[in-house]
Design a protein around this motif. Structure first.
Motif, PDB file in Angstrom:
ATOM      1  N   HIS A  12      34.690  59.106  57.900  1.00  0.00           N
ATOM      2  CA  HIS A  12      36.131  59.189  57.726  1.00  0.00           C
ATOM      3  C   HIS A  12      36.553  58.355  56.522  1.00  0.00           C
ATOM      4  N   GLU A  13      37.467  58.899  55.737  1.00  0.00           N
ATOM      5  CA  GLU A  13      37.881  58.247  54.500  1.00  0.00           C
ATOM      6  C   GLU A  13      39.250  57.597  54.619  1.00  0.00           C
ATOM      7  N   LEU A  14      39.465  56.574  53.813  1.00  0.00           N
ATOM      8  CA  LEU A  14      40.762  55.906  53.717  1.00  0.00           C
ATOM      9  C   LEU A  14      41.087  55.709  52.244  1.00  0.00           C
ATOM     10  N   LEU A  15      42.272  56.137  51.846  1.00  0.00           N
ATOM     11  CA  LEU A  15      42.710  55.977  50.463  1.00  0.00           C
ATOM     12  C   LEU A  15      43.052  54.518  50.197  1.00  0.00           C
ATOM     13  N   LEU A  16      42.409  53.924  49.189  1.00  0.00           N
ATOM     14  CA  LEU A  16      42.672  52.537  48.820  1.00  0.00           C
ATOM     15  C   LEU A  16      43.757  52.443  47.757  1.00  0.00           C
ATOM     16  N   TYR A  17      43.588  53.198  46.674  1.00  0.00           N
ATOM     17  CA  TYR A  17      44.582  53.226  45.612  1.00  0.00           C
ATOM     18  C   TYR A  17      44.308  54.422  44.706  1.00  0.00           C
ATOM     19  N   VAL A  18      45.232  54.667  43.793  1.00  0.00           N
ATOM     20  CA  VAL A  18      45.123  55.787  42.854  1.00  0.00           C
ATOM     21  C   VAL A  18      45.163  55.253  41.433  1.00  0.00           C
ATOM     22  N   LEU A  19      44.218  55.701  40.615  1.00  0.00           N
ATOM     23  CA  LEU A  19      44.183  55.314  39.207  1.00  0.00           C
ATOM     24  C   LEU A  19      44.975  56.312  38.369  1.00  0.00           C
ATOM     25  N   GLU A  20      45.734  55.779  37.413  1.00  0.00           N
ATOM     26  CA  GLU A  20      46.492  56.610  36.491  1.00  0.00           C
ATOM     27  C   GLU A  20      45.953  56.411  35.068  1.00  0.00           C
ATOM     28  N   THR A  21      46.528  57.146  34.122  1.00  0.00           N
ATOM     29  CA  THR A  21      46.100  57.050  32.731  1.00  0.00           C
ATOM     30  C   THR A  21      46.171  55.599  32.240  1.00  0.00           C
ATOM     31  N   GLY A  22      45.076  55.147  31.624  1.00  0.00           N
ATOM     32  CA  GLY A  22      45.009  53.780  31.119  1.00  0.00           C
ATOM     33  C   GLY A  22      44.406  52.799  32.099  1.00  0.00           C
ATOM     34  N   ASP A  23      44.120  53.264  33.328  1.00  0.00           N
ATOM     35  CA  ASP A  23      43.570  52.378  34.355  1.00  0.00           C
ATOM     36  C   ASP A  23      42.041  52.410  34.359  1.00  0.00           C
ATOM     37  N   THR A  24      41.473  51.366  34.930  1.00  0.00           N
ATOM     38  CA  THR A  24      40.056  51.349  35.257  1.00  0.00           C
ATOM     39  C   THR A  24      39.928  50.917  36.707  1.00  0.00           C
ATOM     40  N   CYS A  25      38.758  51.102  37.291  1.00  0.00           N
ATOM     41  CA  CYS A  25      38.558  50.817  38.711  1.00  0.00           C
ATOM     42  C   CYS A  25      37.990  49.413  38.888  1.00  0.00           C
ATOM     43  N   ALA A  26      38.777  48.520  39.487  1.00  0.00           N
ATOM     44  CA  ALA A  26      38.335  47.141  39.681  1.00  0.00           C
ATOM     45  C   ALA A  26      37.125  47.064  40.602  1.00  0.00           C
ATOM     46  N   MET A  27      37.036  47.980  41.570  1.00  0.00           N
ATOM     47  CA  MET A  27      35.892  47.988  42.484  1.00  0.00           C
ATOM     48  C   MET A  27      34.603  48.285  41.732  1.00  0.00           C
ATOM     49  N   SER A  28      34.680  49.207  40.770  1.00  0.00           N
ATOM     50  CA  SER A  28      33.487  49.527  39.983  1.00  0.00           C
ATOM     51  C   SER A  28      33.141  48.370  39.044  1.00  0.00           C
ATOM     52  N   LEU A  29      34.157  47.669  38.541  1.00  0.00           N
ATOM     53  CA  LEU A  29      33.907  46.500  37.701  1.00  0.00           C
ATOM     54  C   LEU A  29      33.149  45.436  38.484  1.00  0.00           C
ATOM     55  N   THR A  30      33.567  45.226  39.730  1.00  0.00           N
ATOM     56  CA  THR A  30      32.911  44.235  40.583  1.00  0.00           C
ATOM     57  C   THR A  30      31.459  44.602  40.835  1.00  0.00           C
ATOM     58  N   CYS A  31      31.223  45.884  41.130  1.00  0.00           N
ATOM     59  CA  CYS A  31      29.851  46.340  41.378  1.00  0.00           C
ATOM     60  C   CYS A  31      28.987  46.196  40.127  1.00  0.00           C
ATOM     61  N   CYS A  32      29.579  46.474  38.973  1.00  0.00           N
ATOM     62  CA  CYS A  32      28.834  46.346  37.716  1.00  0.00           C
ATOM     63  C   CYS A  32      28.439  44.895  37.469  1.00  0.00           C
ATOM     64  N   MET A  33      29.365  43.972  37.703  1.00  0.00           N
ATOM     65  CA  MET A  33      29.086  42.560  37.464  1.00  0.00           C
ATOM     66  C   MET A  33      28.037  42.034  38.443  1.00  0.00           C
ATOM     67  N   ALA A  34      28.092  42.531  39.690  1.00  0.00           N
ATOM     68  CA  ALA A  34      27.134  42.086  40.700  1.00  0.00           C
ATOM     69  C   ALA A  34      25.836  42.890  40.654  1.00  0.00           C
ATOM     70  N   LYS A  35      25.806  43.928  39.802  1.00  0.00           N
ATOM     71  CA  LYS A  35      24.647  44.806  39.678  1.00  0.00           C
ATOM     72  C   LYS A  35      24.266  45.407  41.034  1.00  0.00           C
ATOM     73  N   SER A  36      25.303  45.832  41.783  1.00  0.00           N
ATOM     74  CA  SER A  36      25.100  46.460  43.078  1.00  0.00           C
ATOM     75  C   SER A  36      25.574  47.902  43.023  1.00  0.00           C
ATOM     76  N   VAL A  37      25.219  48.681  44.053  1.00  0.00           N
ATOM     77  CA  VAL A  37      25.631  50.082  44.082  1.00  0.00           C
ATOM     78  C   VAL A  37      27.096  50.175  44.478  1.00  0.00           C
ATOM     79  N   SER A  38      27.688  51.335  44.219  1.00  0.00           N
ATOM     80  CA  SER A  38      29.109  51.533  44.484  1.00  0.00           C
ATOM     81  C   SER A  38      29.415  51.458  45.980  1.00  0.00           C
ATOM     82  N   LYS A  39      30.523  50.803  46.311  1.00  0.00           N
ATOM     83  CA  LYS A  39      30.994  50.715  47.695  1.00  0.00           C
ATOM     84  C   LYS A  39      32.149  51.671  47.953  1.00  0.00           C
ATOM     85  N   ILE A  40      32.562  52.396  46.911  1.00  0.00           N
ATOM     86  CA  ILE A  40      33.723  53.287  47.038  1.00  0.00           C
ATOM     87  C   ILE A  40      33.368  54.689  46.539  1.00  0.00           C
TER      88      ILE A  40
END
Length: 271
Positions: free
Chosen positions: A125-153
Motif C-alpha cells: 500500500h502506498e502513501l503520498l509524501l509530497y509532489v515535486l514541481e518544476t525546479g525541484d529535486t527529491c530530498a529523499m534521493s539526495l539523502t540516499c545518495c549521500m548515504a550510498k544506500s538504495v532508494s526508500k521511496i
C-alpha cells in the motif's frame, strides 16, 4: 500482486518484459522466463537489470538553453558544469522514475511536469509524501545518495515529465565548492522537510474527508486547472485508503457543492 493497480503494474511489467527480451536477444539470459512460484523474485531481478540498462543507454545530452530556467537558482559556473555532465531524460505519465530498492546513480532535477513521491508498506500500500514541481529535486534521493544506500521511496511521473539527471559524484563536490548549489540543496531539504511535517499533521489531525478535500485542492494548484483527470482508485492509493471510502466521500463533497463528479474526472468548484 494487486489487480487494482493496473496502470502502474502494466508500466512496471512492460519495462521488465522489454528488459528480458533485450537480454535474451543479446544472448545474456541464462534461462527462459516462465511464470512460476518465484515470479516476483525474477521480476525484481529483471527490473534491476532494466534500470541498469536504462541508466547506461537511454539518455539525451542537455544544452545550456535547457538550463536557462534555473538561472535564478544557480550561478553561471554551475550552469556550465551541469550542461557538461548532466543528461536529460523524459518520462510518460505513470512511469516509475525511481523505485524502492533501486541503486541511485544520479540526482534528479525536474525541468517539466510533476512527480509524486510515495512510500510503500510491506503489503504494497502506498502513501503520498509530497509532489515535486518544476525546479525541484527529491530530498529523499539526495539523502540516499549521500548515504550510498538504495532508494526508500518511489517517484512516479504524475504527468509527462522531463528530468535532468546529475551524476551523484558531483553532488558533494559542488556542495563544498559552490554557494548557489549548496543553498539549493539546503533549501530543498528544508522545503521537503516542511512538506513531510504537513503530511504527518494531515495524517494525525485531519479526518479523511478533510484530507481528501485538501488533496483535491493541492492537485488544482499543481495542475493549474479545476478539472482533474483522476480516478477514485488513484486517489485512494495516494491517501492510503480504499476506493470505496474515497467514492463515498467524493459523493459527500458533491452534495456539498464543493466538487462535480464525472467519468474519471473531478471538477473542483471550491478550493
Amino acid at each position: 500482486m494487486r489487480p487494482a493497480r493496473t496502470n502502474r503494474t502494466q508500466v512496471r511489467f512492460g519495462r521488465v518484459f522489454s528488459c528480458a527480451r533485450l537480454i535474451q536477444s543479446f544472448g545474456q539470459a541464462t534461462r527462459p522466463f516462465y511464470w512460476d512460484a518465484n515470479i516476483l523474485h525474477k521480476l525484481k531481478i529483471y527490473q534491476t537489470i532494466y534500470f541498469k540498462f536504462q541508466n547506461d543507454y537511454f539518455w539525451t545530452m542537455i544544452s545550456k538553453e535547457n538550463l536557462e530556467q534555473f538561472s535564478y537558482l544557480f550561478d553561471e559556473t554551475i550552469i556550465d558544469d551541469i550542461s557538461n555532465v548532466a543528461q536529460l531524460k523524459t518520462f510518460k505519465k505513470n512511469d516509475i522514475i525511481i523505485d524502492i530498492g533501486q541503486e541511485l546513480t544520479h540526482i534528479p532535477l525536474l525541468t517539466e511536469g510533476n512527480i509524486k513521491v510515495l512510500r510503500e508498506d510491506n503489503d504494497g500500500h502506498e502513501l503520498l509524501l509530497y509532489v515535486l514541481e518544476t525546479g525541484d529535486t527529491c530530498a529523499m534521493s539526495l539523502t540516499c545518495c549521500m548515504a550510498k544506500s538504495v532508494s526508500k521511496i518511489r517517484a512516479i511521473a504524475d504527468e509527462d515529465a522531463s528530468v535532468i539527471m546529475i551524476p551523484i559524484s558531483y553532488m558533494t563536490k559542488w556542495f563544498n565548492s559552490n554557494e548557489s548549489w549548496r543553498n539549493f540543496i539546503l533549501q530543498s531539504y528544508q522545503v521537503r522537510f516542511d512538506e513531510m511535517l504537513e503530511t504527518i499533521d494531515t495524517l494525525a489531525f485531519m479526518k479523511m474527508d478533510e484530507r481528501l478535500f485538501k488533496y483535491l485542492s493541492d492537485q488544482v494548484k499543481l495542475s493549474a486547472s479545476t478539472n482533474l483527470e483522476i480516478t477514485h482508485q488513484e486517489i485512494a492509493e495516494d491517501l492510503h485508503t480504499s476506493r470505496v471510502v474515497i467514492s463515498r466521500l467524493l459523493k459527500q463533497l458533491e452534495k456539498e457543492n464543493k466538487i462535480e463528479l464525472g467519468r474519471n474526472k473531478i471538477s473542483v468548484l471550491e478550493f
